[in-house]
Design a protein around this motif. Structure first.
Motif, PDB file in Angstrom:
ATOM      1  N   GLY A 280       0.974  -0.951   0.135  1.00  0.00           N
ATOM      2  CA  GLY A 280      -0.019  -0.215   0.253  1.00  0.00           C
ATOM      3  C   GLY A 280       0.859   1.505  -0.408  1.00  0.00           C
ATOM      4  N   GLY A 281       1.711   1.244  -0.407  1.00  0.00           N
ATOM      5  CA  GLY A 281       2.635   2.547  -0.363  1.00  0.00           C
ATOM      6  C   GLY A 281       3.283   2.633  -1.412  1.00  0.00           C
ATOM      7  N   ASP A 282       3.788   3.376  -2.318  1.00  0.00           N
ATOM      8  CA  ASP A 282       3.609   4.372  -2.959  1.00  0.00           C
ATOM      9  C   ASP A 282       3.850   3.937  -3.984  1.00  0.00           C
ATOM     10  OD1 ASP A 282       4.736   6.366  -1.046  1.00  0.00           O
ATOM     11  OD2 ASP A 282       6.554   6.032  -1.436  1.00  0.00           O
ATOM     12  N   ALA A 283       4.247   2.867  -5.067  1.00  0.00           N
ATOM     13  CA  ALA A 283       4.164   2.271  -5.698  1.00  0.00           C
ATOM     14  C   ALA A 283       2.807   1.746  -5.862  1.00  0.00           C
ATOM     15  CB  ALA A 283       4.646   1.080  -6.278  1.00  0.00           C
ATOM     16  N   THR A 284       2.128   1.625  -5.347  1.00  0.00           N
ATOM     17  CA  THR A 284       0.338   1.356  -5.386  1.00  0.00           C
ATOM     18  C   THR A 284      -0.171   2.620  -5.818  1.00  0.00           C
ATOM     19  OG1 THR A 284       0.841  -0.960  -3.754  1.00  0.00           O
ATOM     20  CG2 THR A 284      -1.416   0.722  -3.872  1.00  0.00           C
ATOM     21  N   MET A 285      -0.005   3.427  -4.916  1.00  0.00           N
ATOM     22  CA  MET A 285      -0.451   4.897  -4.573  1.00  0.00           C
ATOM     23  C   MET A 285      -0.300   5.787  -6.377  1.00  0.00           C
ATOM     24  SD  MET A 285      -2.644   5.329  -2.235  1.00  0.00           S
ATOM     25  CE  MET A 285      -3.088   6.787  -2.593  1.00  0.00           C
ATOM     26  N   GLN A 286       1.037   5.445  -6.486  1.00  0.00           N
ATOM     27  CA  GLN A 286       1.521   6.027  -8.365  1.00  0.00           C
ATOM     28  C   GLN A 286       0.399   5.726  -9.040  1.00  0.00           C
ATOM     29  OE1 GLN A 286       5.111   5.562  -9.148  1.00  0.00           O
ATOM     30  NE2 GLN A 286       5.565   7.687  -9.863  1.00  0.00           N
ATOM     31  N   THR A 287       0.318   3.704  -9.166  1.00  0.00           N
ATOM     32  CA  THR A 287      -0.731   3.209  -9.869  1.00  0.00           C
ATOM     33  C   THR A 287      -1.540   3.371  -9.761  1.00  0.00           C
ATOM     34  OG1 THR A 287       1.516   0.832 -10.063  1.00  0.00           O
ATOM     35  CG2 THR A 287      -0.520   0.509 -10.858  1.00  0.00           C
ATOM     36  N   ALA A 288      -2.843   3.746  -8.748  1.00  0.00           N
ATOM     37  CA  ALA A 288      -3.350   4.001  -8.620  1.00  0.00           C
ATOM     38  C   ALA A 288      -4.093   5.678  -9.647  1.00  0.00           C
ATOM     39  CB  ALA A 288      -4.213   4.093  -7.364  1.00  0.00           C
ATOM     40  N   ASN A 289      -3.508   6.188  -9.315  1.00  0.00           N
ATOM     41  CA  ASN A 289      -3.169   8.107  -9.378  1.00  0.00           C
ATOM     42  C   ASN A 289      -3.547   7.642 -10.764  1.00  0.00           C
ATOM     43  OD1 ASN A 289      -3.089   9.258  -7.109  1.00  0.00           O
ATOM     44  ND2 ASN A 289      -1.500   9.472  -6.697  1.00  0.00           N
ATOM     45  N   LEU A 290      -2.171   7.187 -11.536  1.00  0.00           N
ATOM     46  CA  LEU A 290      -2.436   6.870 -13.073  1.00  0.00           C
ATOM     47  C   LEU A 290      -3.186   6.113 -13.359  1.00  0.00           C
ATOM     48  CD1 LEU A 290      -0.200   6.808 -15.538  1.00  0.00           C
ATOM     49  CD2 LEU A 290       0.651   4.685 -15.019  1.00  0.00           C
ATOM     50  N   ARG A 291      -4.084   5.433 -13.289  1.00  0.00           N
ATOM     51  CA  ARG A 291      -5.109   5.062 -13.443  1.00  0.00           C
ATOM     52  C   ARG A 291      -6.090   5.548 -13.812  1.00  0.00           C
ATOM     53  NH1 ARG A 291      -4.219  -1.182 -11.503  1.00  0.00           N
ATOM     54  NH2 ARG A 291      -3.200  -2.303 -12.617  1.00  0.00           N
ATOM     55  N   LEU A 292      -6.221   6.299 -12.778  1.00  0.00           N
ATOM     56  CA  LEU A 292      -7.769   6.947 -12.836  1.00  0.00           C
ATOM     57  C   LEU A 292      -7.233   8.376 -13.811  1.00  0.00           C
ATOM     58  CD1 LEU A 292      -8.219   7.813  -8.741  1.00  0.00           C
ATOM     59  CD2 LEU A 292      -9.762   6.702 -10.727  1.00  0.00           C
ATOM     60  N   ASP A 293      -6.284   9.168 -13.743  1.00  0.00           N
ATOM     61  CA  ASP A 293      -5.938  10.487 -14.681  1.00  0.00           C
ATOM     62  C   ASP A 293      -6.638   9.604 -16.338  1.00  0.00           C
ATOM     63  OD1 ASP A 293      -4.336  12.368 -14.886  1.00  0.00           O
ATOM     64  OD2 ASP A 293      -3.085  11.539 -16.402  1.00  0.00           O
ATOM     65  N   VAL A 294      -5.556   8.630 -16.511  1.00  0.00           N
ATOM     66  CA  VAL A 294      -5.681   7.891 -17.878  1.00  0.00           C
ATOM     67  C   VAL A 294      -7.247   7.685 -17.300  1.00  0.00           C
ATOM     68  CG1 VAL A 294      -5.052   6.314 -19.275  1.00  0.00           C
ATOM     69  CG2 VAL A 294      -3.657   7.051 -17.651  1.00  0.00           C
ATOM     70  N   TRP A 295      -7.669   7.212 -17.078  1.00  0.00           N
ATOM     71  CA  TRP A 295      -9.714   7.116 -16.870  1.00  0.00           C
ATOM     72  C   TRP A 295     -10.127   8.015 -17.714  1.00  0.00           C
ATOM     73  CZ3 TRP A 295      -9.761   2.777 -12.878  1.00  0.00           C
ATOM     74  CH2 TRP A 295      -9.467   1.390 -13.462  1.00  0.00           C
ATOM     75  N   GLN A 296      -9.670   9.012 -16.945  1.00  0.00           N
ATOM     76  CA  GLN A 296     -10.724  10.270 -17.385  1.00  0.00           C
ATOM     77  C   GLN A 296     -10.067  10.538 -18.221  1.00  0.00           C
ATOM     78  OE1 GLN A 296      -9.691  13.206 -13.684  1.00  0.00           O
ATOM     79  NE2 GLN A 296     -11.029  11.549 -11.933  1.00  0.00           N
ATOM     80  N   GLY A 297      -9.480  11.190 -18.860  1.00  0.00           N
ATOM     81  CA  GLY A 297      -8.934  10.870 -20.129  1.00  0.00           C
ATOM     82  C   GLY A 297      -9.823  10.392 -21.613  1.00  0.00           C
ATOM     83  N   ALA A 298      -9.450   9.279 -21.146  1.00  0.00           N
ATOM     84  CA  ALA A 298     -10.152   8.483 -22.174  1.00  0.00           C
ATOM     85  C   ALA A 298     -11.734   8.375 -22.632  1.00  0.00           C
ATOM     86  CB  ALA A 298     -10.125   6.377 -21.630  1.00  0.00           C
TER      87      ALA A 298
END
Length: 417
Positions: A280-298
């Motif tokens: 649940g650290g930085d890598a997990t949060m970074q992946t979650a933020n990336l996915r949310l940003d990409v999904w909104q753009g899609a």
């Protein structure tokens, strides 16, 4: 038998992207699939036997709708004068054509369900042998050569991406369990269940959060469906007694366990985080933020086309997130529904939803519990990955549709609606 082995080898090797010759867009898996398609078409021309069965009609209807959706999207893309990357368009169009021919030819066989089942056995055998070899290389028991089986601390075997290995392992495990559950002989049941062990172990080595979630959810689904099957097969008085016991015991059990549930809530949360690849650290949060940003753009890009799509290929800009400049351009949404929405619009999304939901209903009616778990695995992986081009996805769909169509009438006659 040889043709079946070629298809099984093609599906297994299609994930071996590290084994491709540098600069060549195809590998051994794609060559095997193309060879199988050529042999299957030759068989039809020579023998003239095509089974126009229900499974072929289902898959054929989907591919016609999907081709229509992509055609409309391509026209929209040309009319809006968007910059088009023809290499990615060609890649996607070729992959879709290959998968359409694979599924339709596999179900067009006169004994399609039995043949696909035999291919599934070969697939599990080849996959277990390949995974055992990859693990031996990863743990230093064999020389790796140019193969790099680890991505940092995540196992990827022959694949470039650990998530790709996780997807194949997640599908092969339930498929092996299905073969074991539906085998006629004890040796078949043992072989089927044993064939699920290596994919589950290697899938966990990938440290894929989606794999872990898919295994937990599909396992719970399989247990629940098995209870349903047991209840249906038991005598009427036993079913009534069990149902009454569950109804009466559930509220009392919930009340009795409530204090314990509250007390261990923090421990459960810590345990769940410990299972993720970065706790649940930085890598997990970074992946979650990336996915949310990409999904909104899609979603925004799909709405800009009037829900008509833009045709094959990725169509997103690189996410505006720090330290992401190394990501490719154009970019995909890494969500199957959103990627299909960008490419084929609402028609592609509806067609895909009809295929997945319809297949799930079909295997549930056929009492193929492990195949229902396979559909659950595919649905969960589709949330955070674009799995539409993977041969393992389409082989699993073809197997579910063929076996479901073959078995559903027998189950209906035995249990009724």
């Amino acid at each position: 038998m040889i043709r079946n082995a070629i298809l099984a080898a093609g599906v297994v090797l299609s994930s071996a992207s590290q084994l491709r010759i540098p600069g060549v867009p195809v590998g051994a898996g794609e060559i095997c699939l193309a060879l199988w398609i050529g042999l299957s078409i030759s068989r039809i021309f020579i023998w003239g036997r095509v089974a126009a069965n229900q499974s072929l009609r289902r898959l054929g209807m989907f591919w016609m709708l999907f081709a229509l959706a992509l055609s409309i999207g391509a026209v929209v893309s040309f009319l809006t004068d968007r910059e088009i990357d023809f290499s990615t368009v060609t890649h996607d169009a070729t992959a879709y054509l290959l998968m359409a021919m694979l599924t339709c030819l596999a179900t067009a066989e006169p004994d399609g369900d039995a043949r696909l089942r035999q291919i599934a056995w070969l697939l599990i055998a080849f996959a277990n042998a390949g995974l055992a070899f990859q693990v031996a290389v990863g743990w230093g028991m064999l020389g790796s050569g140019t193969l790099s089986p680890w991505y940092w601390d995540r196992f990827r075997g022959w694949s470039e991406n650990p998530n790709q290995t996780a997807l194949y392992c997640a599908v092969m495990g339930p498929v092996a369990i299905h073969l074991g559950m539906t085998a006629d002989k004890a040796i078949g049941r043992i072989a089927g269940f044993a064939g699920a062990v290596m994919p589950l172990v290697v899938g966990r080595l990938t440290k894929s959060d989606t794999f872990l979630l898919a295994m937990l959810c599909s396992g719970a689904l399989l247990v629940g469906l098995q209870v349903r099957t047991w209840m249906a097969a038991s005598s009427r008085s036993l079913r009534y007694a069990a149902a009454i016991f569950i109804v009466l015991a559930a509220p009392l059990s919930a009340i009795a366990l409530l204090p314990y549930a509250v007390a261990v809530a923090d421990e459960v949360e810590s345990f769940a985080l410990s299972l993720t690849k970065d706790k649940g650290g930085d890598a997990t949060m970074q992946t979650a933020n990336l996915r949310l940003d990409v999904w909104q753009g899609a979603l925004r890009r799909g709405l800009e086309t009037g829900s008509l799509g833009l045709g094959p290929g990725p169509h997103l800009d690189r996410p505006n997130i720090p330290n992401m400049q190394s990501l490719p351009m154009p970019f995909e949404a890494h969500n199957t529904l959103l990627d299909l929405y960008i490419q084929g619009g609402l028609i592609a999304v509806v067609a895909f939803g009809w295929l997945i939901v319809g297949t799930l209903i079909l295997v549930l009616r056929a009492r193929l519990d492990a195949l229902a778990a396979v559909i659950g695995v595919l649905a969960l992986f589709g949330i955070s990955h674009f799995i539409f081009r993977h041969p393992i996805f389409w082989f699993a769909i073809a197997l579910c549709v063929a076996e479901g169509c073959a078995r559903a009438p027998m189950v209906r006659a035995r249990y009724g609606r």
